[in-house]
Design a protein around this motif. Structure first.
Motif, PDB file in Angstrom:
ATOM      1  N   THR A 227       0.831  -1.198   0.000  1.00 62.11           N
ATOM      2  CA  THR A 227       0.000   0.000   0.000  1.00 62.11           C
ATOM      3  C   THR A 227       0.872   1.256   0.000  1.00 62.11           C
ATOM      4  OG1 THR A 227      -0.118   0.111   2.419  1.00 62.11           O
ATOM      5  CG2 THR A 227      -1.855  -1.128   1.281  1.00 62.11           C
ATOM      6  N   LYS A 256      -8.098   1.581 -11.415  1.00 63.63           N
ATOM      7  CA  LYS A 256      -6.991   0.675 -11.743  1.00 63.63           C
ATOM      8  C   LYS A 256      -5.649   1.402 -11.751  1.00 63.63           C
ATOM      9  CE  LYS A 256      -7.349   1.060 -16.799  1.00 63.63           C
ATOM     10  NZ  LYS A 256      -7.500   0.299 -18.066  1.00 63.63           N
ATOM     11  N   GLU A 259      -4.400   1.845  -7.755  1.00 64.47           N
ATOM     12  CA  GLU A 259      -4.444   0.653  -6.912  1.00 64.47           C
ATOM     13  C   GLU A 259      -3.531   0.809  -5.692  1.00 64.47           C
ATOM     14  OE1 GLU A 259      -5.441  -3.072  -9.851  1.00 64.47           O
ATOM     15  OE2 GLU A 259      -3.363  -2.378  -9.753  1.00 64.47           O
ATOM     16  N   ASN A 260      -4.052   0.336  -4.582  1.00 67.00           N
ATOM     17  CA  ASN A 260      -3.287   0.295  -3.323  1.00 67.00           C
ATOM     18  C   ASN A 260      -2.959   1.677  -2.762  1.00 67.00           C
ATOM     19  OD1 ASN A 260      -3.204  -2.559  -3.501  1.00 67.00           O
ATOM     20  ND2 ASN A 260      -1.438  -2.419  -4.883  1.00 67.00           N
TER      21      ASN A 260
END
Length: 428
Positions: A227, A256, A259-260
């Motif tokens: 993350t 997309k 992400e994270n």
């Protein structure tokens, strides 16, 4: 050394953001020939939660004069500390002026009502005074358009009181010129008669060293593998929501590419002591981002704990206002955290120069409300550039020499120069 009384109704251990203005000035003024004397209200009369660790950031030699104030414990008729402690601060300042040589009276606002001490003290003692605009006093904000409202009443009261406060002022300063330029327009008699100067909040590297000394640890979020955690630290300005919404639109439409990513809003609630006073939650939920990308911890937490979470993050996120004059003080702590900064700011904000000159991060700029569509058009491209930037980012690449211009010490040197001009009656 010359003596300056700094009127700061809130002062550490108060955890309000404005206390750092007076705190940092008081720390560095002696280096420039000024002995500061803080006149404040005793913390027993504060309504907000206290932060004892803030007191550890004060110089041991700093002289602090504390006064009483009207209490709000049994019945709360008036909350503003500048009103509740006005009579007591006036009495203490007059005593100081009569018992020792005071060269200047300096009043950072808010509390705006404390500015009215200036003309009273000056009339009684002949001591010149100055007002520092941490925030504009007279301006329009959401709610002022309703004529039967507290916001409208506050605005009209400010329009009436500000001319009284600045009538005989010798010095007007602010976080940036935009914070006080309108004051000169509204009071044209001040032009060429008053010294003006702008000083940003500035950053204090020793604050981050105190975090290490105290061994403070983050507790609002836990790092998870893979993350990237951003921290936005501080209150949300009313005119920052539209830029934020443009950002959230892009995030929701292009998940997309993000992400994270987790963005943690800390201390952003509408009530500083209420853990449920969410300001961001509804907007994040509208775009399906709540507690997947966007997290909010509304209650204000102690300043050094904010720095702890900034230091534990992977990057700092800054969102600006549609008002050109707004210069977020959080930018200085973001740079000092030595983490990459991603900022969405009005193109006229001086925070842009701070980030760009130090090489601490990337900025996406827009030109007020009319230019908000630029955020949607270019955010994805700017984010791609930021991903490449953070891959090679190293704290050692931050240009410390460039940041020295924004250090609390350098900022205070500007104030010291302005004070000298004001007492010699040499307007700039």
């Amino acid at each position: 050394m010359k003596k300056v009384i700094i009127v700061s109704p809130h002062f550490p251990p108060s955890n309000l953001a404005a206390v750092h203005r007076s705190r940092l000035f008081a720390k560095h003024l002696p280096e420039f020939g000024w002995e500061p004397i803080i006149v404040t209200v005793d913390e027993a009369y504060y309504e907000e939660a206290l932060d004892p660790n803030l007191v550890k950031l004060l110089p041991a030699s700093l002289r602090i004069e504390k006064v009483a104030a009207s209490s709000t414990k049994n019945i709360r008729l008036i909350g503003d500390i500048g009103i509740r402690g006005f009579r007591q601060m006036l009495k203490r300042i007059l005593f100081l002026c009569s018992s020792e040589k005071i060269d200047f009276l300096y009043i950072p606002i808010p509390s705006n009502f404390a500015a009215l001490l200036g003309p009273i003290i000056s009339r009684k003692t002949g001591i010149p005074y100055g007002i520092d605009y941490i925030d504009p006093w007279v301006h329009r904000w959401p709610g002022t358009e309703k004529k039967i409202s507290k916001a409208y009443g506050s605005m009209k009261l400010g329009e009436w009181l500000e001319p009284l406060a600045v009538k005989k002022v010798s010095l007007i300063t602010g976080v940036a010129p935009g914070y006080y330029e309108a004051v000169l327009e509204r009071n044209p008699h001040l032009k060429n008669k008053v010294v003006t100067a702008s000083m940003p909040y500035g950053g204090e590297a020793e604050d981050h060293l105190m975090v290490e000394r105290l061994g403070l640890k983050p507790y609002l979020f836990k790092k998870e593998p893979g993350t990237f955690d951003f921290v936005y630290a501080g209150a949300m300005l009313p005119k920052a929501y539209k830029p934020l919404e443009e950002v959230l639109k892009v995030l929701a439409a292009n998940l997309k590419h993000f992400e994270n990513i987790r963005i943690h809003f800390i201390g952003s609630g509408y009530s500083p002591n209420d853990a449920q006073s969410y300001n961001i939650k509804a907007l994040a939920s509208k775009y399906g981002l709540w507690e997947s990308v966007i997290f909010e911890y509304p209650k204000r937490i102690p300043y050094l704990e904010v720095l702890t979470h900034l230091n534990a993050s992977d990057g700092a996120f800054i969102i600006g206002s549609t008002e050109a004059h707004y210069t977020p003080s959080k930018v200085y702590q973001a740079v000092l955290s030595q983490k990459p900064v991603f900022a969405v700011l009005h193109q006229a904000s001086s925070a842009c120069k701070v980030i760009e000159s130090t090489g601490a991060g990337l900025t996406l700029t827009f030109d007020g409300e009319a230019g908000l569509d630029k955020i949607g058009k270019f955010l994805l491209n700017k984010w791609t550039s930021f991903l490449a930037f953070r891959e090679t980012f190293d704290a050692s690449q931050i240009n410390q020499k460039a940041f020295d211009a924004y250090s609390a010490k350098n900022v205070t040197s500007i104030l010291a120069d302005a004070l000298a001009k004001a007492i010699s009656n040499k307007p700039s």
